[in-house]
Design an enzyme around this catalytic site. Structure first.
Site, PDB file in Angstrom:
ATOM      1  N   SER A  51       0.764  -0.888  -0.067  1.00 22.43           N
ATOM      2  CA  SER A  51      -0.158  -0.207  -0.031  1.00 22.43           C
ATOM      3  C   SER A  51       0.844   1.366  -0.199  1.00 22.43           C
ATOM      4  O   SER A  51       2.199   1.456  -0.408  1.00 22.43           O
ATOM      5  CB  SER A  51      -0.447  -0.340   1.742  1.00 22.43           C
ATOM      6  OG  SER A  51      -2.335   0.672   1.111  1.00 22.43           O
ATOM      7  N   ASP A 313      -8.399  -5.560  -6.126  1.00 24.92           N
ATOM      8  CA  ASP A 313      -8.363  -4.153  -5.036  1.00 24.92           C
ATOM      9  C   ASP A 313      -8.208  -3.244  -6.192  1.00 24.92           C
ATOM     10  O   ASP A 313      -7.935  -2.067  -7.559  1.00 24.92           O
ATOM     11  CB  ASP A 313      -6.474  -4.173  -5.233  1.00 24.92           C
ATOM     12  CG  ASP A 313      -6.169  -3.206  -4.371  1.00 24.92           C
ATOM     13  OD1 ASP A 313      -6.363  -2.340  -3.526  1.00 24.92           O
ATOM     14  OD2 ASP A 313      -4.828  -3.305  -4.081  1.00 24.92           O
ATOM     15  N   HIS A 338      -6.097  -6.344  -1.844  1.00 24.71           N
ATOM     16  CA  HIS A 338      -4.997  -5.513  -1.629  1.00 24.71           C
ATOM     17  C   HIS A 338      -3.999  -6.353  -0.817  1.00 24.71           C
ATOM     18  O   HIS A 338      -4.143  -7.308   0.305  1.00 24.71           O
ATOM     19  CB  HIS A 338      -5.834  -4.844  -0.384  1.00 24.71           C
ATOM     20  CG  HIS A 338      -4.813  -2.978  -0.199  1.00 24.71           C
ATOM     21  ND1 HIS A 338      -4.297  -2.294  -1.293  1.00 24.71           N
ATOM     22  CD2 HIS A 338      -4.375  -2.695   0.604  1.00 24.71           C
ATOM     23  CE1 HIS A 338      -4.060  -1.284  -1.189  1.00 24.71           C
ATOM     24  NE2 HIS A 338      -3.214  -1.591  -0.154  1.00 24.71           N
TER      25      HIS A 338
END
Length: 370
Positions: A51, A313, A338
């Site tokens: 991320s 994602d 994710h």
């Protein structure tokens, strides 16, 4: 990474030091000092991250190739973007793949709710139907937008298994089957009625009595600068970086998604309400433009960086999903969410996900032997 602390407080003045560039400087300092103290100056260092941490891993390699031999990023947004309407487009696509009628019903329900909130005579009905904690008080479009954003987040929680396996602890009944089975069941009434059923199921599963949609309370919580962990709202730090560097505002300003009610201006106003009048549209526009200019955005220049993303994602829309060059490979994993490849291997992992982890390992091994 967005849980960074200033030793004094989290006031706006202190948050001035919270930026991706400062984070890179801290990473460089850590790498340099630890290498010196432990005698690791001749070793090859690799940055890993998922991320935002994945973005920092990439940018560390780009900006300091002399210190980091390679980088592995998972679900890393590389391009800063103000209007991140693509996030909700991916949610809509996931719903459509599960049941083509599901996002249509969700879209209709949200459209009805938006129209009802335009007329004061419906306020008490909406409060009762959606089991809101307080009477609806709308003095500006911000109150409406925050109520709609709350409902969007609630619906999105039903697709967490598809979007983000990092999120743990969601009740079993909070899943895409429950959402779409109810939203497409005409016997439950109109799409609006079906959405209220979803809200009731959510509250029951969470053992909650009502839903808070008070914008003023949200601003008050985000404005809390205390370091008291019992009172701290961790979103404050990340929201500050969104307002000053990244944008990433998940709007409903696309016809290709199922939600309504959260325009881009709502997020600009919230930035100003939380951090002060200068933290509005102009600063956000400048910050995003400056971020992409400094790091390069999608125009990655460098080598020995692996980009991994999953098709489920929403963040993949701001990441690298195709090979740029032999030394800038990308892996795109169908049906994964994710940071899926960065998680510990599980019995439910697909063969493709397991293969991707091995591929990343093999590439990294090859680079480190060079």
């Amino acid at each position: 990474m967005y849980l960074s602390f200033n030793y004094r407080d989290l006031s706006t003045a202190s948050l001035h030091y919270l930026s991706s560039r400062q984070a890179l400087a801290d990473i460089v300092n850590f790498r340099t000092e630890i290498a010196r103290k432990l005698g690791l100056t001749e070793n090859k260092w690799v940055t890993f991250g998922g991320s935002y941490g994945g973005s920092l891993a990439v940018w560390s390699r780009i900006k300091h190739p002399n210190l980091f031999a390679a980088a592995v990023s998972s679900s890393a947004p590389i391009q800063a973007k103000l209007n991140f309407y693509e996030f909700n487009e991916v949610i809509g696509r996931i719903l459509s793949a599960h049941n083509s009628e599901c996002p249509k019903a969700v879209k209709e329900a949200f459209a009805i709710l938006v129209q009802m909130l335009k007329r004061r005579k419906y306020y008490s009905k909406v409060k009762k139907d959606f089991r809101l904690c307080e009477p609806i008080k709308i003095h500006s479009p911000r109150e409406t937008a925050f109520l709609m954003e709350t409902m969007i987040h609630l619906v999105q929680s039903f697709v967490h298994k598809q979007v983000n396996k990092v999120i743990k602890g969601e009740p079993e009944e909070i899943n895409i089957d429950t959402l779409c089975d109810n939203m497409t069941d005409a016997s439950l009434g109109s799409p609006y009625d079906r959405l209220t059923k979803i809200v009731h199921l959510f509250l029951k599963s969470k053992h909650k009595r009502c839903i808070s949609t008070n914008y003023s309370e949200e601003v008050e919580e985000l404005s809390n600068s205390s370091l008291d962990y019992l009172r701290m709202k961790y979103d404050r730090q990340w929201f500050y970086q969104c307002c000053t560097e990244f944008g990433f505002f998940k709007t409903t300003e696309s016809k290709n998604q199922p939600f309504s009610g959260t325009p881009l201006r709502f997020f600009f106003h919230t930035c100003s309400d939380v951090f002060g009048p200068k933290f509005g549209r102009d600063l956000a526009v400048w910050g995003v433009r400056n971020t992409n200019k400094y790091y390069g955005g999608f125009n990655v220049i460098g080598s020995k960086i692996i980009f991994s993303n999953g098709s489920n994602d929403p963040w993949h829309r701001l990441g690298i999903i195709k090979d740029i060059s032999k030394d800038l490979p990308a892996v795109f994993i169908k049906g994964e969410g994710h940071c899926a490849d960065a998680l510990e291997q599980d019995d439910t992992d697909s063969a493709e996900l397991i293969e991707v982890r091995e591929k990343i390992f093999q590439i990294l091994q090859k680079w480190l032997k060079q």
